[in-house]
Design a protein around this motif. Structure first.
Motif, mmCIF file in Angstrom:
data_model
loop_
_atom_site.group_PDB
_atom_site.id
_atom_site.type_symbol
_atom_site.label_atom_id
_atom_site.label_comp_id
_atom_site.label_asym_id
_atom_site.label_seq_id
_atom_site.Cartn_x
_atom_site.Cartn_y
_atom_site.Cartn_z
ATOM 1 N N VAL A 176 1.140 -4.332 -12.354
ATOM 2 C CA VAL A 176 -0.132 -3.705 -12.686
ATOM 3 C C VAL A 176 -1.076 -4.800 -13.151
ATOM 4 O O VAL A 176 -0.754 -5.568 -14.055
ATOM 5 C CB VAL A 176 0.032 -2.640 -13.792
ATOM 6 N N LYS A 177 -2.236 -4.875 -12.511
ATOM 7 C CA LYS A 177 -3.254 -5.864 -12.886
ATOM 8 C C LYS A 177 -4.353 -5.125 -13.632
ATOM 9 O O LYS A 177 -5.269 -4.575 -13.024
ATOM 10 C CB LYS A 177 -3.810 -6.541 -11.640
ATOM 11 N N SER A 178 -4.253 -5.099 -14.952
ATOM 12 C CA SER A 178 -5.208 -4.319 -15.744
ATOM 13 C C SER A 178 -6.606 -4.904 -15.727
ATOM 14 O O SER A 178 -7.588 -4.179 -15.883
ATOM 15 C CB SER A 178 -4.718 -4.186 -17.186
ATOM 16 N N ASP A 179 -6.726 -6.199 -15.508
ATOM 17 C CA ASP A 179 -8.052 -6.814 -15.491
ATOM 18 C C ASP A 179 -8.874 -6.404 -14.280
ATOM 19 O O ASP A 179 -10.095 -6.322 -14.340
ATOM 20 C CB ASP A 179 -7.947 -8.339 -15.566
ATOM 21 N N SER A 180 -8.215 -6.092 -13.167
ATOM 22 C CA SER A 180 -8.943 -5.700 -11.955
ATOM 23 C C SER A 180 -8.671 -4.252 -11.550
ATOM 24 O O SER A 180 -9.084 -3.836 -10.472
ATOM 25 C CB SER A 180 -8.566 -6.636 -10.804
ATOM 26 N N ASP A 181 -7.987 -3.477 -12.403
ATOM 27 C CA ASP A 181 -7.645 -2.083 -12.100
ATOM 28 C C ASP A 181 -6.932 -1.936 -10.766
ATOM 29 O O ASP A 181 -7.217 -1.035 -9.988
ATOM 30 C CB ASP A 181 -8.899 -1.191 -12.119
ATOM 31 N N GLU A 182 -6.005 -2.820 -10.501
ATOM 32 C CA GLU A 182 -5.231 -2.772 -9.273
ATOM 33 C C GLU A 182 -3.742 -2.724 -9.608
ATOM 34 O O GLU A 182 -3.323 -3.129 -10.680
ATOM 35 C CB GLU A 182 -5.504 -4.004 -8.404
ATOM 36 N N ALA A 183 -2.969 -2.238 -8.652
ATOM 37 C CA ALA A 183 -1.518 -2.238 -8.789
ATOM 38 C C ALA A 183 -0.910 -2.713 -7.479
ATOM 39 O O ALA A 183 -1.429 -2.421 -6.400
ATOM 40 C CB ALA A 183 -1.017 -0.838 -9.114
ATOM 41 N N VAL A 184 0.165 -3.464 -7.579
ATOM 42 C CA VAL A 184 0.910 -3.889 -6.402
ATOM 43 C C VAL A 184 2.064 -2.911 -6.257
ATOM 44 O O VAL A 184 2.836 -2.698 -7.192
ATOM 45 C CB VAL A 184 1.440 -5.331 -6.553
ATOM 46 N N ILE A 185 2.140 -2.277 -5.083
ATOM 47 C CA ILE A 185 3.193 -1.297 -4.824
ATOM 48 C C ILE A 185 4.011 -1.723 -3.618
ATOM 49 O O ILE A 185 3.550 -2.506 -2.786
ATOM 50 C CB ILE A 185 2.618 0.122 -4.604
ATOM 51 N N VAL A 186 5.230 -1.210 -3.546
ATOM 52 C CA VAL A 186 6.100 -1.484 -2.406
ATOM 53 C C VAL A 186 6.490 -0.144 -1.795
ATOM 54 O O VAL A 186 6.991 0.742 -2.488
ATOM 55 C CB VAL A 186 7.367 -2.260 -2.845
ATOM 56 N N ASP A 187 6.241 -0.008 -0.500
ATOM 57 C CA ASP A 187 6.627 1.194 0.235
ATOM 58 C C ASP A 187 8.156 1.291 0.245
ATOM 59 O O ASP A 187 8.841 0.311 0.551
ATOM 60 C CB ASP A 187 6.081 1.102 1.667
ATOM 61 N N LEU A 188 8.705 2.444 -0.116
ATOM 62 C CA LEU A 188 10.157 2.596 -0.201
ATOM 63 C C LEU A 188 10.853 2.576 1.161
ATOM 64 O O LEU A 188 12.013 2.189 1.252
ATOM 65 C CB LEU A 188 10.515 3.881 -0.944
ATOM 66 N N CYS A 189 10.155 2.973 2.207
ATOM 67 C CA CYS A 189 10.778 2.985 3.537
ATOM 68 C C CYS A 189 10.700 1.616 4.210
ATOM 69 O O CYS A 189 11.696 1.111 4.716
ATOM 70 C CB CYS A 189 10.107 4.015 4.429
ATOM 71 N N THR A 190 9.511 1.030 4.216
ATOM 72 C CA THR A 190 9.307 -0.218 4.957
ATOM 73 C C THR A 190 9.501 -1.467 4.093
ATOM 74 O O THR A 190 9.602 -2.559 4.625
ATOM 75 C CB THR A 190 7.891 -0.262 5.547
ATOM 76 N N ARG A 191 9.503 -1.301 2.763
ATOM 77 C CA ARG A 191 9.622 -2.417 1.817
ATOM 78 C C ARG A 191 8.423 -3.367 1.882
ATOM 79 O O ARG A 191 8.502 -4.499 1.471
ATOM 80 C CB ARG A 191 10.918 -3.208 2.013
ATOM 81 N N GLU A 192 7.312 -2.883 2.416
ATOM 82 C CA GLU A 192 6.108 -3.703 2.519
ATOM 83 C C GLU A 192 5.268 -3.558 1.249
ATOM 84 O O GLU A 192 4.942 -2.443 0.828
ATOM 85 C CB GLU A 192 5.261 -3.276 3.719
ATOM 86 N N PRO A 193 4.900 -4.696 0.652
ATOM 87 C CA PRO A 193 4.043 -4.622 -0.539
ATOM 88 C C PRO A 193 2.574 -4.436 -0.144
ATOM 89 O O PRO A 193 2.162 -4.850 0.945
ATOM 90 C CB PRO A 193 4.241 -5.982 -1.210
ATOM 91 N N SER A 194 1.823 -3.787 -0.998
ATOM 92 C CA SER A 194 0.373 -3.651 -0.786
ATOM 93 C C SER A 194 -0.297 -3.513 -2.140
ATOM 94 O O SER A 194 0.329 -3.156 -3.129
ATOM 95 C CB SER A 194 0.036 -2.475 0.126
ATOM 96 N N THR A 195 -1.578 -3.801 -2.174
ATOM 97 C CA THR A 195 -2.356 -3.702 -3.407
ATOM 98 C C THR A 195 -3.257 -2.478 -3.297
ATOM 99 O O THR A 195 -3.922 -2.292 -2.274
ATOM 100 C CB THR A 195 -3.199 -4.971 -3.625
#
Length: 154
Positions: free
Chosen positions: A133-152
């Motif tokens: 969780v990037k609180s300074d930019s209100d963003e979160a990095v997540i990982v898709d459970l099926c594909t294991r691909e990270p995204s913001t």
């Protein structure tokens, strides 16, 4: 939360003995309303977490309180503790703000390990887990459970 699941299966007096033994090293012989030691301990822990800025720990403690409040044997004690916290707020004492947050519904805070659902227009809903969780930019990095691909996400 594991201890809470155990305590929800036992009488409040037994929960108090366990908490008293774990915190003070021995069981107190004092007579109290069943469950009050445990409720006070959880309230104190929640307040300490809030004061220290440990929102995820405070949220976990609130979840314990919420789980116990749904058990018939614990309900009167937990509700009495929350009533006491709310009454103290009416007297301008902020010592028990945690109890108020539990009564009002503790805010859901995004944190690492939280399971979320992301919606992709063409693909529908996908389950993902927050890994940062990037609180300074209100963003979160997540990982898709099926594909294991990270995204913001924002």
């Amino acid at each position: 939360l594991l201890a809470t699941k155990y305590m929800s299966k036992v009488r409040p007096e037994i929960g108090d003995r366990a908490v008293t033994s774990a915190v003070h090293g021995s069981s107190s012989g004092e007579k109290r309303i069943g469950g009050m030691v445990t409720a006070k301990y959880l309230l104190d822990k929640g307040n300490v977490h809030l004061k220290g800025g440990q929102c995820s720990n405070a949220m976990a403690t609130a979840k314990c309180f919420s789980l116990l409040s749904k058990v018939a044997g614990w309900k009167p004690t937990i509700n009495g503790s929350i009533d006491y916290c709310l009454q103290s707020l009416l007297e301008d004492k902020l010592d028990h703000i945690f109890g108020f947050l539990v009564a009002a519904g503790f805010p859901r805070v995004l944190r690492e390990g939280t399971t979320v659902t992301k919606h992709i227009a063409d693909e529908g809903n996908k389950k993902a887990v927050i890994i940062a969780v990037k609180s300074d930019s209100d963003e979160a990095v997540i990982v898709d459970l099926c594909t294991r691909e990270p995204s913001t996400v924002k």
